[in-house]
Design a protein around this motif. Structure first.
Motif, PDB file in Angstrom:
ATOM      1  N   THR A  15       1.067  -1.130   0.025  1.00  0.00           N
ATOM      2  CA  THR A  15      -0.036   0.004   0.003  1.00  0.00           C
ATOM      3  C   THR A  15       1.024   1.284   0.004  1.00  0.00           C
ATOM      4  N   VAL A  16       2.043   0.992   0.926  1.00  0.00           N
ATOM      5  CA  VAL A  16       2.701   2.319   0.715  1.00  0.00           C
ATOM      6  C   VAL A  16       3.469   2.514  -0.605  1.00  0.00           C
ATOM      7  N   ILE A  17       3.795   1.567  -1.145  1.00  0.00           N
ATOM      8  CA  ILE A  17       4.645   1.589  -2.436  1.00  0.00           C
ATOM      9  C   ILE A  17       3.588   2.056  -3.607  1.00  0.00           C
ATOM     10  N   LEU A  18       2.505   1.618  -3.647  1.00  0.00           N
ATOM     11  CA  LEU A  18       1.373   1.809  -4.461  1.00  0.00           C
ATOM     12  C   LEU A  18       0.808   3.210  -4.352  1.00  0.00           C
ATOM     13  N   PHE A  19       0.869   3.803  -3.123  1.00  0.00           N
ATOM     14  CA  PHE A  19       0.293   5.372  -2.903  1.00  0.00           C
ATOM     15  C   PHE A  19       1.533   6.019  -2.846  1.00  0.00           C
ATOM     16  N   ASN A  20       2.852   5.631  -3.043  1.00  0.00           N
ATOM     17  CA  ASN A  20       4.074   6.618  -3.222  1.00  0.00           C
ATOM     18  C   ASN A  20       4.243   7.207  -1.937  1.00  0.00           C
ATOM     19  N   ASN A  21       4.010   6.605  -0.911  1.00  0.00           N
ATOM     20  CA  ASN A  21       4.143   6.983   0.483  1.00  0.00           C
ATOM     21  C   ASN A  21       3.721   8.416   0.922  1.00  0.00           C
ATOM     22  N   SER A  22       2.341   8.666   0.282  1.00  0.00           N
ATOM     23  CA  SER A  22       1.870   9.928   0.707  1.00  0.00           C
ATOM     24  C   SER A  22       1.549  10.029   2.058  1.00  0.00           C
ATOM     25  N   HIS A  23       1.006  11.246   2.429  1.00  0.00           N
ATOM     26  CA  HIS A  23       0.722  11.595   3.837  1.00  0.00           C
ATOM     27  C   HIS A  23      -0.487  11.206   4.194  1.00  0.00           C
ATOM     28  N   GLY A  24      -1.473  10.980   3.138  1.00  0.00           N
ATOM     29  CA  GLY A  24      -2.771  10.679   3.623  1.00  0.00           C
ATOM     30  C   GLY A  24      -2.664   9.112   3.938  1.00  0.00           C
ATOM     31  N   ILE A  25      -2.120   8.485   2.964  1.00  0.00           N
ATOM     32  CA  ILE A  25      -1.797   7.033   3.255  1.00  0.00           C
ATOM     33  C   ILE A  25      -1.202   6.501   4.767  1.00  0.00           C
ATOM     34  N   ASN A  26      -0.144   7.433   4.712  1.00  0.00           N
ATOM     35  CA  ASN A  26       0.758   6.982   6.045  1.00  0.00           C
ATOM     36  C   ASN A  26      -0.332   7.485   7.358  1.00  0.00           C
ATOM     37  N   ALA A  27      -1.249   8.625   7.316  1.00  0.00           N
ATOM     38  CA  ALA A  27      -2.004   8.889   8.343  1.00  0.00           C
ATOM     39  C   ALA A  27      -3.070   7.531   8.432  1.00  0.00           C
ATOM     40  N   ALA A  28      -3.393   7.034   7.457  1.00  0.00           N
ATOM     41  CA  ALA A  28      -4.572   6.149   7.509  1.00  0.00           C
ATOM     42  C   ALA A  28      -3.899   4.735   7.977  1.00  0.00           C
ATOM     43  N   LEU A  29      -2.643   4.364   7.632  1.00  0.00           N
ATOM     44  CA  LEU A  29      -1.961   3.285   8.277  1.00  0.00           C
ATOM     45  C   LEU A  29      -1.695   3.477   9.540  1.00  0.00           C
ATOM     46  N   SER A  30      -1.477   4.718  10.069  1.00  0.00           N
ATOM     47  CA  SER A  30      -1.153   4.730  11.338  1.00  0.00           C
ATOM     48  C   SER A  30      -2.048   5.101  12.281  1.00  0.00           C
ATOM     49  N   ALA A  31      -3.417   5.342  11.855  1.00  0.00           N
ATOM     50  CA  ALA A  31      -4.488   5.625  12.732  1.00  0.00           C
ATOM     51  C   ALA A  31      -4.995   4.381  13.565  1.00  0.00           C
ATOM     52  N   GLY A  32      -5.175   4.662  15.056  1.00  0.00           N
ATOM     53  CA  GLY A  32      -5.640   3.590  15.948  1.00  0.00           C
ATOM     54  C   GLY A  32      -4.827   2.505  16.524  1.00  0.00           C
ATOM     55  N   GLY A  33      -3.431   2.996  16.089  1.00  0.00           N
ATOM     56  CA  GLY A  33      -2.433   2.042  16.803  1.00  0.00           C
ATOM     57  C   GLY A  33      -2.655   0.774  16.329  1.00  0.00           C
ATOM     58  N   ALA A  34      -2.591  -0.150  17.438  1.00  0.00           N
ATOM     59  CA  ALA A  34      -2.933  -1.641  17.381  1.00  0.00           C
ATOM     60  C   ALA A  34      -4.384  -1.935  16.931  1.00  0.00           C
ATOM     61  N   ALA A  35      -5.057  -1.086  17.188  1.00  0.00           N
ATOM     62  CA  ALA A  35      -6.675  -1.455  16.845  1.00  0.00           C
ATOM     63  C   ALA A  35      -6.834  -1.084  15.129  1.00  0.00           C
ATOM     64  N   ASN A  36      -5.811  -0.859  14.380  1.00  0.00           N
ATOM     65  CA  ASN A  36      -5.921  -0.349  13.093  1.00  0.00           C
ATOM     66  C   ASN A  36      -6.179  -1.757  12.343  1.00  0.00           C
ATOM     67  N   PRO A  37      -7.291  -1.850  11.499  1.00  0.00           N
ATOM     68  CA  PRO A  37      -7.683  -3.160  10.885  1.00  0.00           C
ATOM     69  C   PRO A  37      -6.691  -3.474   9.836  1.00  0.00           C
ATOM     70  N   TRP A  38      -5.749  -2.713   9.210  1.00  0.00           N
ATOM     71  CA  TRP A  38      -4.676  -3.134   8.481  1.00  0.00           C
ATOM     72  C   TRP A  38      -3.884  -4.283   9.192  1.00  0.00           C
ATOM     73  N   LEU A  39      -3.736  -4.159  10.422  1.00  0.00           N
ATOM     74  CA  LEU A  39      -2.951  -5.130  11.179  1.00  0.00           C
ATOM     75  C   LEU A  39      -3.783  -6.308  11.512  1.00  0.00           C
ATOM     76  N   TRP A  40      -5.062  -6.375  11.909  1.00  0.00           N
ATOM     77  CA  TRP A  40      -5.376  -7.536  12.202  1.00  0.00           C
ATOM     78  C   TRP A  40      -6.480  -8.074  11.192  1.00  0.00           C
ATOM     79  N   GLY A  41      -6.725  -7.360  10.008  1.00  0.00           N
ATOM     80  CA  GLY A  41      -7.670  -7.726   8.944  1.00  0.00           C
ATOM     81  C   GLY A  41      -7.167  -9.085   8.344  1.00  0.00           C
ATOM     82  N   PRO A  42      -5.786  -9.213   7.798  1.00  0.00           N
ATOM     83  CA  PRO A  42      -5.327 -10.620   7.268  1.00  0.00           C
ATOM     84  C   PRO A  42      -5.525 -11.761   8.089  1.00  0.00           C
ATOM     85  N   GLY A  43      -5.450 -11.620   9.278  1.00  0.00           N
ATOM     86  CA  GLY A  43      -5.786 -12.764  10.291  1.00  0.00           C
ATOM     87  C   GLY A  43      -7.247 -13.227  10.141  1.00  0.00           C
ATOM     88  N   LEU A  44      -8.039 -12.209  10.139  1.00  0.00           N
ATOM     89  CA  LEU A  44      -9.619 -12.325  10.118  1.00  0.00           C
ATOM     90  C   LEU A  44      -9.935 -13.208   8.606  1.00  0.00           C
TER      91      LEU A  44
END
Length: 151
Positions: A15-44
């Motif tokens: 995702t970071v490579i695809l969106f060229n490390n933009s500020h918006g994607i970094n904010a979305a990936l960092s939001a919520g800390g450990a509760a971010n669905p980007w972290l636990w979504g693949p497990g689900l």
């Protein structure tokens, strides 16, 4: 507990490579800390897919292994707590900053690698168990009940 964190890291890096490390994607990936669905979504998703074919009730208990892993990490963090940090960082600060926040409130408290070493596998195991339980529940409801008249 191993495959899902790897999948999460591949998705995050892609995702970071695809969106060229933009500020918006970094904010979305960092939001919520450990509760971010980007972290636990693949497990689900893995829990739902794998248990769709295996249909084993034991997959619903994977969360216990994740919790034991997290307890080991917290115990290791607390056993390495040095008295020189008293007044700067409490043991609770070290645990919350090191295990639950990707951008900690106090950057000098806690080992920030613990989020990837302990919290991500634990959340993945919990999400895997939840995905397995959802799959078992959906398959159970999809099976037709036996007709009492024919018996």
């Amino acid at each position: 507990m191993v495959i899902s964190p790897i999948a999460a890291m591949v998705v995050l890096l892609g995702t970071v490579i695809l969106f060229n490390n933009s500020h918006g994607i970094n904010a979305a990936l960092s939001a919520g800390g450990a509760a971010n669905p980007w972290l636990w979504g693949p497990g689900l998703i893995l829990g739902m897919l794998v248990n769709r074919f295996a249909l084993k009730g034991t997959a619903c208990w994977v969360w216990l292994a994740g919790m034991v892993w997290m307890v080991c990490g917290i115990f290791a963090a607390l056993s390495s707590y040095h008295a020189r940090f008293v007044g700067i960082c409490s043991p609770l600060d070290i645990i919350t900053n090191g295990f639950f926040f990707s951008l900690p409130k106090q950057p000098y408290c806690g080992d920030h690698g613990n989020l990837m070493r302990f919290t991500l596998p634990t959340l993945s195991a919990i999400a895997y168990s939840l995905g397995a339980w959802i799959t078992l529940w959906l398959v159970r409801d999809a099976r037709p009940s036996p007709d009492p008249v024919k018996q």
